[in-house]
Design an enzyme around this catalytic site. Sequence first.
Site: not given
Length: 400
Positions: A193-197
């Site tokens: 997902h976009p907020v992950k690493h």
Amino acid sequence: MNKTLAIHGGKPVRETYLPYGKQWIDGNDINAVIATLRGDYLTTGPTIKEFEDKIADYVDAKYAVAVSNGTAALHAACFAAGIKEGDEVITTPITFAASANCALYQRAIPIFADIDPKTYNIDVCDVEKKITEKTKAIIPVDFTGQVVDLNPILKLAEKYHLTVIEDAAHALGTEYRGRKVGSISHMTTFSLHPVKHITTGEGGVITTNDEIFYRKLLLFRTHGITRNENLLENKEEGTWYYEQLALGYNYRITDIQCALGISQLERIDEFIKRRQEIVRKYNEAFAAIDGVIIPHQADFSNSSWHLYILQFELDKFKVDRKELYDALQAENIGVNVHYIPVYYHPYYQKLGYKKGLCPNAERLYERIITLPLFPNMKNKDVEDVINAVKKVLDYFRSVL
């Protein structure tokens, strides 16, 4: 700094809103996607296998299977583990609902074990107390990026013949006793997902060293359909022939997404280094503040830091968590709360789960706030977060 809180009409610390998480896309990422768009394959092409091989190599696992999202990864792992109706699966309540929902998808029963109040990860002792003859798997969650103490979990699994599906949605790049997360548990799932690493927009990956699990995962993400002649029951047909061997799902990821993932993976060390730098700045700023508890890091975990969470001793401020949260939001700091205990949700309440199941988790939930943390944060952004937290806490302490 204006000491009047923005929520009371004062000037906010920031003029623009700072989200709690955000992707970092550069020109190389864009060019990689464009190259794929101009190529022969948009989906189910060679870029998917290339991405899977690079992920497997990065975490030192034998196999990786990329799917459409992190929830699909968990569901696929439950299928591969043979979880079925009536089975029990033990997990933590301090997680996104998918960590438990994946058991429900297989008509199994989520069982919630309490957390360790220091690490916020699942309490191994409580896990063992919750094991019954119906228990099929344990889904420990590497909350915030700090890995669960895996050795005791794996010993329990061996003792009771269970499968460990490690939910490492927060922990790509984290190390456990010097080994990368993704190569240790029976299966490990990641979110992209976009907020992950790293991100593929939406996406997920399962890694494993078990070939049987690997074959089942491949089958599950494509409707349970295969063209592998070694698996076909009717081998007399032509090369066009395929068979559905199980009830799978369309959990395929695309070449477009995997092209982005390959490009992002090239910078993961840079991303993690910056996350760790920001965490050090936060720890230095908040460690000495009375009434604030910074995240504890176990000596076996080298965290890649997905989330940074502060815990507040609210009796020292005489306000509830909502007031702190609202005040920080008004300063244009995009704080969040991770997570509402899963069994608090109305859907789970209707299934019969009641509050009071996991006292440590419930107490933690009432006292935590997540601060912004993403690698493209500028030093000024970090300073703004620190100044806003101090401004809000100083005000609420001063009005006692």
